[in-house]
Design a protein around this motif. Sequence first.
Motif, PDB file in Angstrom:
ATOM      1  N   LEU A 112       0.824  -1.201   0.000  1.00 15.30           N
ATOM      2  CA  LEU A 112       0.000   0.000   0.000  1.00 15.30           C
ATOM      3  C   LEU A 112       0.862   1.257   0.000  1.00 15.30           C
ATOM      4  O   LEU A 112       0.583   2.227  -0.718  1.00 15.30           O
ATOM      5  CB  LEU A 112      -0.912  -0.010   1.225  1.00 15.30           C
ATOM      6  CG  LEU A 112      -2.024  -1.063   1.236  1.00 15.30           C
ATOM      7  CD1 LEU A 112      -2.552  -1.268   2.649  1.00 15.30           C
ATOM      8  CD2 LEU A 112      -3.157  -0.654   0.299  1.00 15.30           C
ATOM      9  N   LEU A 113       1.911   1.252   0.793  1.00 12.98           N
ATOM     10  CA  LEU A 113       2.809   2.409   0.863  1.00 12.98           C
ATOM     11  C   LEU A 113       3.588   2.578  -0.434  1.00 12.98           C
ATOM     12  O   LEU A 113       3.746   3.699  -0.935  1.00 12.98           O
ATOM     13  CB  LEU A 113       3.758   2.255   2.048  1.00 12.98           C
ATOM     14  CG  LEU A 113       3.095   2.286   3.426  1.00 12.98           C
ATOM     15  CD1 LEU A 113       4.088   1.854   4.497  1.00 12.98           C
ATOM     16  CD2 LEU A 113       2.542   3.661   3.738  1.00 12.98           C
ATOM     17  N   LEU A 114       4.088   1.487  -0.993  1.00  7.06           N
ATOM     18  CA  LEU A 114       4.803   1.563  -2.269  1.00  7.06           C
ATOM     19  C   LEU A 114       3.889   2.082  -3.370  1.00  7.06           C
ATOM     20  O   LEU A 114       4.289   2.935  -4.187  1.00  7.06           O
ATOM     21  CB  LEU A 114       5.367   0.194  -2.646  1.00  7.06           C
ATOM     22  CG  LEU A 114       6.451  -0.376  -1.731  1.00  7.06           C
ATOM     23  CD1 LEU A 114       6.766  -1.820  -2.132  1.00  7.06           C
ATOM     24  CD2 LEU A 114       7.717   0.473  -1.766  1.00  7.06           C
ATOM     25  N   ASP A 115       2.652   1.582  -3.420  1.00  8.15           N
ATOM     26  CA  ASP A 115       1.696   2.049  -4.431  1.00  8.15           C
ATOM     27  C   ASP A 115       1.450   3.548  -4.301  1.00  8.15           C
ATOM     28  O   ASP A 115       1.314   4.264  -5.304  1.00  8.15           O
ATOM     29  CB  ASP A 115       0.368   1.305  -4.281  1.00  8.15           C
ATOM     30  CG  ASP A 115       0.361  -0.055  -4.956  1.00  8.15           C
ATOM     31  OD1 ASP A 115       1.431  -0.507  -5.403  1.00  8.15           O
ATOM     32  OD2 ASP A 115      -0.719  -0.667  -5.057  1.00  8.15           O
TER      33      ASP A 115
ATOM     34  N   ALA B 139      10.687   4.875  -1.657  1.00  6.30           N
ATOM     35  CA  ALA B 139      11.103   3.785  -2.544  1.00  6.30           C
ATOM     36  C   ALA B 139      10.167   3.673  -3.743  1.00  6.30           C
ATOM     37  O   ALA B 139      10.615   3.511  -4.886  1.00  6.30           O
ATOM     38  CB  ALA B 139      11.147   2.466  -1.774  1.00  6.30           C
ATOM     39  N   GLY B 140       8.849   3.751  -3.503  1.00  8.82           N
ATOM     40  CA  GLY B 140       7.915   3.695  -4.614  1.00  8.82           C
ATOM     41  C   GLY B 140       8.095   4.854  -5.566  1.00  8.82           C
ATOM     42  O   GLY B 140       8.077   4.684  -6.793  1.00  8.82           O
TER      43      GLY B 140
ATOM     44  N   HIS C 129      12.064  -2.429  -1.879  1.00  5.81           N
ATOM     45  CA  HIS C 129      11.407  -2.398  -3.186  1.00  5.81           C
ATOM     46  C   HIS C 129      12.449  -2.784  -4.231  1.00  5.81           C
ATOM     47  O   HIS C 129      13.653  -2.809  -3.943  1.00  5.81           O
ATOM     48  CB  HIS C 129      10.863  -0.997  -3.461  1.00  5.81           C
ATOM     49  CG  HIS C 129       9.777  -0.933  -4.503  1.00  5.81           C
ATOM     50  ND1 HIS C 129       9.118  -2.044  -4.992  1.00  5.81           N
ATOM     51  CD2 HIS C 129       9.231   0.139  -5.172  1.00  5.81           C
ATOM     52  CE1 HIS C 129       8.215  -1.674  -5.879  1.00  5.81           C
ATOM     53  NE2 HIS C 129       8.251  -0.362  -6.011  1.00  5.81           N
ATOM     54  N   ALA C 130      11.977  -3.085  -5.442  1.00  8.09           N
ATOM     55  CA  ALA C 130      12.907  -3.493  -6.496  1.00  8.09           C
ATOM     56  C   ALA C 130      12.311  -3.191  -7.860  1.00  8.09           C
ATOM     57  O   ALA C 130      11.098  -2.984  -8.008  1.00  8.09           O
ATOM     58  CB  ALA C 130      13.232  -4.983  -6.380  1.00  8.09           C
ATOM     59  N   LEU C 131      13.190  -3.187  -8.854  1.00  6.95           N
ATOM     60  CA  LEU C 131      12.784  -3.050 -10.253  1.00  6.95           C
ATOM     61  C   LEU C 131      13.579  -4.072 -11.052  1.00  6.95           C
ATOM     62  O   LEU C 131      14.799  -3.959 -11.189  1.00  6.95           O
ATOM     63  CB  LEU C 131      13.074  -1.632 -10.760  1.00  6.95           C
ATOM     64  CG  LEU C 131      12.637  -1.323 -12.193  1.00  6.95           C
ATOM     65  CD1 LEU C 131      11.111  -1.304 -12.301  1.00  6.95           C
ATOM     66  CD2 LEU C 131      13.202   0.027 -12.659  1.00  6.95           C
TER      67      LEU C 131
END
Length: 375
Positions: A138-141, A316-317, A360-362
């Motif tokens: 939820l926080l990343l979004d 991070a998001g 987080h990651a990509l």
Amino acid sequence: MDLVAALARARSPERPGPDTPAGTAVRPWPGPPLPIPEAGPADLDLQALLRLSLAASDASGRLRPAPSAGALHPVDAELVVGAGCSLPPGRYGYDPLRHRVHRVGLPSDDTPPGMTAELSVTARRTASHYGHRAWPLLLLDTGHAAAALFLAARALGAGEPEARLDGLTENPLAVVRIPPPDGRSPMHPAVSPHVPEPSGGTPTPAELLARRSTPPPLPGAPSHGSLRAVLATAERAGNGDLLRWCAAVGPPRPGLMELTPDGATLRRYAAGEARQTLAAWAACQAWIANAGAVLLAHGCPADADAAHIRRAHLRAGFAVHLAHVTALRHGLAARPVGSWQQADLGAALGAAPGRDWVVHALALGTRHADEENTT
């Protein structure tokens, strides 16, 4: 809600239970839905701004300019509109499925010109599938949604946008303020050096609408230059005193790479193949083991308080969103990865446990899944 306990449980190996109903895809704003008027020549074009950042582009509501875990899109936007906008001053709830607004209140006397988006979440949407793992997602979004608004303002030549991602409040979780246009050409914005932006400068509206998360697999190692550009974008946007950034790469010299202090090149942070471990940590998504590279945001120790947790995940998001745009500009396939269990990167590298977790990651590759399947 105890966010510290929620994050600890989300990081544990406990598996979520069966799916539950997600509820409505849009908050039930009061009052009738209103169209967003066309903008005048000196107005902030809210119709275009929201189309480039939050609006759904398909009937299901899944496809949007901002990514979301499981395409569940829990972020809700309440718009505080002042002078200089295509909507009359007031407070509005935004419906991203219909691209309409609902007037929910009057503006206060101190409402600044332009638009301020207050971002909150309907946790039930994400928890319906991810259960106790929902809160980091939820926080990343929310961080991704803030970045989408930020970049849309840049693309339209609005005044300099400001994103508040300090984590100090639960509702709203993040705030993005966008002043009306100030006469700068959107083709040649005056960008301060400290203001984050994707590598290559201001994105175009077409770039923002075309941004999508590539479905796996994502094979093919990015070039040294492409990986450096993606890392540099993430570090600029990600607040270096809060998060650290590195990238896991494969053969011929597998390991973790990071930027040198001057940002000019990459150096080896740790040796050894990490992608299989990352695949296990990322909710057992086996395809990550064969991704060309994996950009990692790490930090947020186990004893972090709620404000620190919110700030780290929001930032991070936000940073991964900008890094995603950079990756696409370099011809890479890219996909954000947000669910991480037992991902204590510091402990895996021999440091004290509980101090340095993957946040987080990509995932990055040079060939898209459809191209890979035809070879």
